[in-house]
Scaffold this motif. Sequence first.
Motif, short mmCIF file in Angstrom:
data_model
loop_
_atom_site.label_atom_id
_atom_site.label_comp_id
_atom_site.label_asym_id
_atom_site.label_seq_id
_atom_site.Cartn_x
_atom_site.Cartn_y
_atom_site.Cartn_z
N ILE A 212 38.03 74.31 44.40
CA ILE A 212 37.16 74.63 45.54
C ILE A 212 37.06 73.41 46.45
CG2 ILE A 212 34.88 75.44 46.24
CD1 ILE A 212 34.55 76.44 43.32
N ARG A 213 37.29 73.61 47.74
CA ARG A 213 37.19 72.53 48.72
C ARG A 213 36.43 73.02 49.94
NH1 ARG A 213 38.58 69.93 45.08
NH2 ARG A 213 40.40 68.58 44.80
N PRO A 214 35.60 72.15 50.55
CA PRO A 214 35.00 72.52 51.84
C PRO A 214 36.09 72.87 52.84
CG PRO A 214 33.97 70.53 50.95
CD PRO A 214 35.16 70.82 50.09
N SER A 215 35.79 73.80 53.74
CA SER A 215 36.81 74.30 54.67
C SER A 215 37.40 73.20 55.53
CB SER A 215 36.20 75.38 55.56
OG SER A 215 35.83 76.50 54.79
N GLU A 216 36.61 72.14 55.81
CA GLU A 216 37.13 71.09 56.68
C GLU A 216 38.06 70.12 55.96
OE1 GLU A 216 32.98 69.81 55.22
OE2 GLU A 216 33.97 71.63 55.96
N GLU A 217 38.12 70.21 54.61
CA GLU A 217 39.00 69.33 53.84
C GLU A 217 40.32 70.03 53.54
OE1 GLU A 217 37.21 67.77 50.34
OE2 GLU A 217 35.41 67.04 51.36
N SER A 218 41.37 69.24 53.42
CA SER A 218 42.67 69.79 53.07
C SER A 218 42.84 69.82 51.56
CB SER A 218 43.80 68.97 53.71
OG SER A 218 43.73 67.63 53.27
N PHE A 219 43.75 70.63 51.10
CA PHE A 219 44.02 70.75 49.67
C PHE A 219 44.83 69.56 49.18
CE2 PHE A 219 46.95 72.06 46.29
CZ PHE A 219 46.05 72.46 45.32
N SER A 220 44.41 68.98 48.09
CA SER A 220 45.18 67.90 47.45
C SER A 220 45.41 68.30 46.00
CB SER A 220 44.45 66.56 47.53
OG SER A 220 43.16 66.67 46.96
N PRO A 221 46.67 68.35 45.56
CA PRO A 221 46.96 68.83 44.20
C PRO A 221 46.46 67.86 43.14
CG PRO A 221 48.95 67.99 45.25
CD PRO A 221 47.89 68.01 46.31
#
Length: 364
Positions: A212-221
């Motif tokens: 789960i990430r805030p919408s303003e953050e990008s996904f980091s594996p």
Amino acid sequence: AGMAGGFLLEIRRGTQSALLVIREADPPSSALDVSVAADCVAVRSSGRSVAVATLPAQVRLAPSSTRGLRRLPGDGLHLRMRLRRQLPPPADLVHTLRESLKPQKSYVFYCQSCGDIVVKDRKFLRVLPLPSENWSALVEEWCCHPNPFARSTLHPWQDDCFLGDTFFLLNSGNESHKSKENTRVICKRCRTMLGETVSADTIKYYVTEVIIRPSEESFSPTPRSQFVQSMVAQCLVELSSAKSTFRFTVKGDDGKIYILIWLLNADTLLVESLGSSSSHSIFTLFGDIFMPSSGPVGTWSAVKVLYQPCIKSRNKDLADAWEDDIGVHPLKFPSETCMELLLILGLSTISLPPSLRCMNSFQV
């Protein structure tokens, strides 16, 4: 120079004590000259120069407190000592679900395995913890009249997120990941199981399968084994603190018990020097995450557990006894994740010196 056999330093924050194991070189040396200072460990073996490993800045030993010196064949040299100064408190293993999810904020839910978006830009009005798994049975025991909740189910509305021990419940809304064959919820891209449908409009996602990430953050594996360990460790520590329970059964979504876990402590700090001998590469703990990030010495916080595998009817009598014991708490994950966790535990066990791999018939 790298230390020929390497060493393992197991520190307990609560007692401010440490066990130091100087691993045997390959081939074993006939004599070792070990020198322990507050900030380093030095070993001189016959025919070799001195090998020095510097300890992390936060770890300072009290060499004068050394006791229990012994040599175990196949292990190396064992000695115990105290710390010179108190260690700082450990950083959280992971941000808890309750801390990472806040009302009125927009979140994106990703498949942990491949990074595909599962739920996009969902904002919750309420983020609420669910009662324990057995809450309905407890109501039956304590109520002197018929259970008023017998026909009630705790299902989230459109803007709700309900948090369980190992999962969270969302209203499915317009999201549709249900597999046609059964109630499993499958990632569209990699076909990994993410959760299961609870009702026509409610989906259960397991905490080990979704990031789960805030919408303003990008996904980091995050490496898979690191993520599984972190989430399971979080569940064990939170439940042991909240419910004063230290024994757990790990069940798959097929209802089978895969592992019995007994939590020993959550205040362990491990410091390891892998040494220069290639034969000790087996002691690298979970290669994708615990290789030292800088220099020859690696440091990490750990949760120490005893465990017994229960696959293929192993330890069936003990598993049946634990399942009937009210003091044992069940943890449910996808069956594939249970097998991953069992592999992770096995790799952890063989990373330890042989004498530290078992305790009271359990594996460590």
